[in-house]
Design an enzyme around this catalytic site. Structure first.
Site, PDB file in Angstrom:
ATOM      1  N   GLN A 121       0.847  -1.207   0.000  1.00 11.71           N
ATOM      2  CA  GLN A 121       0.000   0.000   0.000  1.00 11.71           C
ATOM      3  C   GLN A 121       0.883   1.257   0.000  1.00 11.71           C
ATOM      4  O   GLN A 121       2.065   1.207   0.314  1.00 11.71           O
ATOM      5  CB  GLN A 121      -0.875   0.015   1.264  1.00 11.71           C
ATOM      6  CG  GLN A 121      -0.104  -0.168   2.550  1.00 11.71           C
ATOM      7  CD  GLN A 121      -0.917  -0.847   3.649  1.00 11.71           C
ATOM      8  OE1 GLN A 121      -2.151  -0.860   3.644  1.00 11.71           O
ATOM      9  NE2 GLN A 121      -0.217  -1.444   4.614  1.00 11.71           N
ATOM     10  N   HIS A 136      -8.553   3.448  20.010  1.00  7.93           N
ATOM     11  CA  HIS A 136      -7.647   2.476  20.643  1.00  7.93           C
ATOM     12  C   HIS A 136      -8.112   2.118  22.062  1.00  7.93           C
ATOM     13  O   HIS A 136      -8.006   0.969  22.486  1.00  7.93           O
ATOM     14  CB  HIS A 136      -6.214   3.017  20.625  1.00  7.93           C
ATOM     15  CG  HIS A 136      -5.647   3.082  19.226  1.00  7.93           C
ATOM     16  ND1 HIS A 136      -4.886   4.148  18.776  1.00  7.93           N
ATOM     17  CD2 HIS A 136      -5.783   2.253  18.163  1.00  7.93           C
ATOM     18  CE1 HIS A 136      -4.562   3.943  17.501  1.00  7.93           C
ATOM     19  NE2 HIS A 136      -5.088   2.799  17.113  1.00  7.93           N
ATOM     20  N   ASP A 161       0.181   0.623  13.636  1.00 14.40           N
ATOM     21  CA  ASP A 161       0.627   1.876  14.266  1.00 14.40           C
ATOM     22  C   ASP A 161       0.970   1.673  15.747  1.00 14.40           C
ATOM     23  O   ASP A 161       1.535   2.552  16.377  1.00 14.40           O
ATOM     24  CB  ASP A 161      -0.478   2.954  14.123  1.00 14.40           C
ATOM     25  CG  ASP A 161      -1.832   2.397  14.535  1.00 14.40           C
ATOM     26  OD1 ASP A 161      -2.650   2.125  13.651  1.00 14.40           O
ATOM     27  OD2 ASP A 161      -2.037   2.171  15.741  1.00 14.40           O
ATOM     28  N   GLU A 192       0.991  -8.091  11.866  1.00 12.28           N
ATOM     29  CA  GLU A 192       0.819  -6.953  10.945  1.00 12.28           C
ATOM     30  C   GLU A 192       1.520  -7.306   9.627  1.00 12.28           C
ATOM     31  O   GLU A 192       2.674  -7.729   9.634  1.00 12.28           O
ATOM     32  CB  GLU A 192       1.452  -5.707  11.573  1.00 12.28           C
ATOM     33  CG  GLU A 192       1.796  -4.592  10.605  1.00 12.28           C
ATOM     34  CD  GLU A 192       0.599  -4.018   9.844  1.00 12.28           C
ATOM     35  OE1 GLU A 192      -0.361  -3.581  10.502  1.00 12.28           O
ATOM     36  OE2 GLU A 192       0.630  -4.049   8.613  1.00 12.28           O
ATOM     37  N   ASP A 208      -7.716  -5.087  14.293  1.00 13.25           N
ATOM     38  CA  ASP A 208      -7.527  -3.653  14.028  1.00 13.25           C
ATOM     39  C   ASP A 208      -7.184  -3.489  12.550  1.00 13.25           C
ATOM     40  O   ASP A 208      -6.036  -3.253  12.170  1.00 13.25           O
ATOM     41  CB  ASP A 208      -6.403  -3.116  14.915  1.00 13.25           C
ATOM     42  CG  ASP A 208      -6.215  -1.617  14.694  1.00 13.25           C
ATOM     43  OD1 ASP A 208      -5.157  -1.091  15.108  1.00 13.25           O
ATOM     44  OD2 ASP A 208      -7.097  -0.986  14.077  1.00 13.25           O
ATOM     45  N   PRO A 258      -4.961  -5.990   0.911  1.00 13.83           N
ATOM     46  CA  PRO A 258      -4.637  -7.154   1.766  1.00 13.83           C
ATOM     47  C   PRO A 258      -5.622  -7.329   2.926  1.00 13.83           C
ATOM     48  O   PRO A 258      -5.687  -8.386   3.531  1.00 13.83           O
ATOM     49  CB  PRO A 258      -3.232  -6.823   2.273  1.00 13.83           C
ATOM     50  CG  PRO A 258      -3.088  -5.345   2.162  1.00 13.83           C
ATOM     51  CD  PRO A 258      -3.940  -4.922   0.999  1.00 13.83           C
TER      52      PRO A 258
HETATM   53  N1  SAM Z   1      -7.030   2.078  13.150  1.00 13.46           N
HETATM   54  C1  SAM Z   1      -7.210   1.903  11.720  1.00 13.46           C
HETATM   55  C2  SAM Z   1      -8.662   1.797  11.345  1.00 13.46           C
HETATM   56  O1  SAM Z   1      -9.498   1.958  12.201  1.00 13.46           O
HETATM   57  O2  SAM Z   1      -8.940   1.565  10.162  1.00 13.46           O
HETATM   58  C3  SAM Z   1      -6.454   0.722  11.231  1.00 13.46           C
HETATM   59  C4  SAM Z   1      -5.172   0.575  11.953  1.00 13.46           C
HETATM   60  S1  SAM Z   1      -3.904  -0.213  11.246  1.00 13.46           S
HETATM   61  C5  SAM Z   1      -3.084   1.067  10.419  1.00 13.46           C
HETATM   62  C6  SAM Z   1      -4.547  -1.299   9.998  1.00 13.46           C
HETATM   63  C7  SAM Z   1      -3.425  -2.216   9.628  1.00 13.46           C
HETATM   64  O3  SAM Z   1      -3.895  -3.454   9.096  1.00 13.46           O
HETATM   65  C8  SAM Z   1      -2.459  -1.642   8.576  1.00 13.46           C
HETATM   66  O4  SAM Z   1      -1.224  -1.378   9.181  1.00 13.46           O
HETATM   67  C9  SAM Z   1      -2.382  -2.739   7.496  1.00 13.46           C
HETATM   68  O5  SAM Z   1      -1.082  -2.874   6.969  1.00 13.46           O
HETATM   69  C10 SAM Z   1      -2.824  -3.957   8.285  1.00 13.46           C
HETATM   70  N2  SAM Z   1      -3.323  -5.081   7.480  1.00 13.46           N
HETATM   71  C11 SAM Z   1      -4.080  -5.042   6.347  1.00 13.46           C
HETATM   72  N3  SAM Z   1      -4.348  -6.295   5.918  1.00 13.46           N
HETATM   73  C12 SAM Z   1      -3.746  -7.158   6.807  1.00 13.46           C
HETATM   74  C13 SAM Z   1      -3.662  -8.579   6.902  1.00 13.46           C
HETATM   75  N4  SAM Z   1      -4.257  -9.379   5.992  1.00 13.46           N
HETATM   76  N5  SAM Z   1      -2.969  -9.112   7.942  1.00 13.46           N
HETATM   77  C14 SAM Z   1      -2.363  -8.309   8.870  1.00 13.46           C
HETATM   78  N6  SAM Z   1      -2.392  -6.946   8.825  1.00 13.46           N
HETATM   79  C15 SAM Z   1      -3.086  -6.385   7.800  1.00 13.46           C
END
Ligand code: SAM
Length: 301
Positions: free
Chosen positions: A31, A62, A86, A106, A156, A163
């Site tokens: 991404q 959070h 994060d 993650e 989260d 992904p």
């Molecule tokens: N707090 C945010 C929200 O409410 O949308 C999301 C937090 S966090 C930034 C979301 C994370 O999920 C991202 O860092 C992304 O890279 C991760 N992510 C996406 N698809 C994933 C997967 N299949 N397995 C693990 N992590 C994943």
């Protein structure tokens, strides 16, 4: 000349944040990742043009996705965080002395690295905590294969894009159930009902097929624009049916310092849904019927 971060997550609508200074901008394997100083919300993390969290209001999401299920459960020792790059969820989970191990899966190490470098107001020292077990990988694959078991799973995830799409699937939820201990709770973010109603409906329909109990609670996150943010839960027990005195006692014992949103009064208030949100939810699953045999056995006693 002022430059703006324009989030166009929804057609016909956008939110814009003034960009004071770009701290990081790059493309990972998964991404587009950006971290910038904004005009009103401090530092902001954006993924594929969508606001993920900001220093100014990350505490809402959070705190509500961690302390509410932990207080409802009463004895969370092992936690699985899916996504959460994060570090904000991890930081809140680790405030609980009862938590002995927090596994965080993650997919994108670029998000982890930029958060460690630029978002320390959000992740604090969570990544360095000896209870943290950090895995860079696909959360869906992890729950399909791990032999770890958890008291709490926190999904989260971002919106169902790229992904993250797999984190909204029936197979993913079934595998989450596989690795949950008896009495364990799963919570997940499910978008802003005012704009993403079907996402909430679909998730709760799937939860009802898999768990005995599930539901929704709400929080207001200013930069997840257009009103309430829906947070969904699923468990083999009804987490809304916890004696309030127990939650107040657990909260006092946990001695959580400096929270800006969660408190035991709000814990119960968060489950009260406005009509337009309640209407998005399928009818609650009927409690398991008492068979004639069970009724007869009860009479005999
Ligand atoms: N707090 C945010 C929200 O409410 O949308 C999301 C937090 S966090 C930034 C979301 C994370 O999920 C991202 O860092 C992304 O890279 C991760 N992510 C996406 N698809 C994933 C997967 N299949 N397995 C693990 N992590 C994943």
């Amino acid at each position: 000349m002022t430059t703006w971060f324009n989030e166009t997550l929804y057609t016909g609508f956008r939110q814009s944040h003034e960009i004071k200074k770009v701290l990081f901008e790059g493309k990972s394997k998964y991404q587009k990742v950006v971290v910038f100083e904004s005009g009103r919300f401090g530092r902001v993390l954006g993924l594929d043009g969508v606001v993920q969290c900001t220093e100014g209001d990350e505490f809402v999401y959070h705190e509500m996705l961690t302390h509410l299920p932990i207080m409802a459960h009463g004895n969370v020792k092992s936690v699985l965080i899916i996504g959460g790059g994060d570090g904000g969820i991890l930081e809140e989970v680790l405030k609980h002395k009862s938590v002995k191990r927090a596994t965080m899966v993650e997919i994108d190490d670029v998000v982890i690295n930029v958060s460690k470098k630029y978002l320390t107001k959000i992740c604090g020292k969570a990544f360095q905590d000896k209870r943290t077990n950090l895995i860079v990988g696909d959360g869906a694959k992890w729950v399909a294969e791990t032999d770890e078991r958890y008291d709490l799973i926190i999904v989260d995830r971002p919106d169902p894009i790229g992904p993250a799409t797999v984190l909204f699937s029936r197979e993913f939820y079934k595998n989450c159930q596989r690795v949950m201990k008896p009495g364990a709770i799963l919570v997940a973010q499910n978008g802003v009902p005012h704009m993403q109603g079907p996402e909430l409906t679909d998730a709760v329909k799937l939860f009802q097929k898999i768990w005995a109990h599930s539901g929704t609670y709400l929080a207001v996150v200013p930069t997840y624009v257009c009103g309430f943010m829906s947070l969904t839960w699923a468990s083999d027990r009804d987490i809304t049916d916890v004696d309030p005195r127990k939650v107040f006692q657990r909260f006092a014992k946990a001695n959580l310092k400096g929270l800006n949103y969660y408190n035991p009064e709000l814990h119960f208030g968060a489950f009260a849904l406005p009509n337009f949100v309640a209407r998005l939810l399928p009818a609650p699953k009927a409690a398991p019927k008492r068979t004639a045999k069970k009724k007869a056995a009860k009479k005999k006693r």
